[in-house]
Design a protein around this motif. Sequence first.
Motif, PDB file in Angstrom:
ATOM      1  N   ARG A   1       8.125  47.131  25.258  1.00 41.85           N
ATOM      2  CA  ARG A   1       8.888  45.933  24.599  1.00 41.85           C
ATOM      3  C   ARG A   1      10.349  46.039  25.027  1.00 41.85           C
ATOM      4  O   ARG A   1      10.901  44.842  25.495  1.00 41.85           O
ATOM      5  CB  ARG A   1       8.684  45.650  23.202  1.00 41.85           C
ATOM      6  N   ARG A   2      10.901  46.960  24.926  1.00 40.83           N
ATOM      7  CA  ARG A   2      12.272  47.273  25.085  1.00 40.83           C
ATOM      8  C   ARG A   2      12.622  47.096  26.742  1.00 40.83           C
ATOM      9  O   ARG A   2      13.497  46.478  27.226  1.00 40.83           O
ATOM     10  CB  ARG A   2      12.784  48.681  24.917  1.00 40.83           C
TER      11      ARG A   2
ATOM     12  N   GLU B   1      12.260  43.322  27.401  1.00 38.31           N
ATOM     13  CA  GLU B   1      13.366  42.532  26.931  1.00 38.31           C
ATOM     14  C   GLU B   1      14.488  42.704  28.042  1.00 38.31           C
ATOM     15  O   GLU B   1      15.382  41.853  28.364  1.00 38.31           O
ATOM     16  CB  GLU B   1      13.861  43.068  25.673  1.00 38.31           C
ATOM     17  N   ARG B   2      14.723  44.020  28.582  1.00 36.10           N
ATOM     18  CA  ARG B   2      15.875  44.102  29.565  1.00 36.10           C
ATOM     19  C   ARG B   2      15.675  43.328  30.828  1.00 36.10           C
ATOM     20  O   ARG B   2      16.184  42.760  31.363  1.00 36.10           O
ATOM     21  CB  ARG B   2      15.690  45.707  29.824  1.00 36.10           C
TER      22      ARG B   2
ATOM     23  N   ALA C   1      16.403  39.762  30.424  1.00 37.06           N
ATOM     24  CA  ALA C   1      17.581  39.763  30.489  1.00 37.06           C
ATOM     25  C   ALA C   1      18.274  39.635  31.622  1.00 37.06           C
ATOM     26  O   ALA C   1      19.498  39.427  31.932  1.00 37.06           O
ATOM     27  CB  ALA C   1      18.360  40.444  29.307  1.00 37.06           C
TER      28      ALA C   1
END
Length: 154
Positions: free
Chosen positions: A58-59, A62-63, A66
């Motif tokens: 997930r991290r 998300e990055r 972005a």
Amino acid sequence: MAEGNGWDLSPDIQAAIRKLAESLAARDEVKELKAARAELDRHEAARIMLRDLRQRERRLAERQMAGEKISDQELEELRQVAGVVGFNPYVRALLEAELRYATLMAGIQRALEEALGFAPEPPDGEGDASGEQGAAGRGKVEPARSRLWVPGQP
């Protein structure tokens, strides 16, 4: 069913959903997923491994969403962690059951879209304006795949 979730579903659609859910509950894909989740819940270490892997995924996602570029090293680290986690039999059983369930749900989504006349268009160069498929193998729908590599799976 639809109350409080922001969906404006009429009673007839809610009834159809309940009927579909009853039919799906009898499917092996649903039974296997429920059983795999229940089995995983009985194994603390497996639950923690899967939770940590999904947090890591997930991290990175998300990055990436972005606009950050994920390094090859980070991707390799994720693959290594996924490989280790995938050796846990309880996690592996859950991931495999999730994959089969996702394939079932993708088929349902596609059938609904086709019934409504919203069938997805084939990728460029495949099929023609009438929706007919081109040469053998083109336009073939692949089953949904997990983002996670599971040992023993291609």
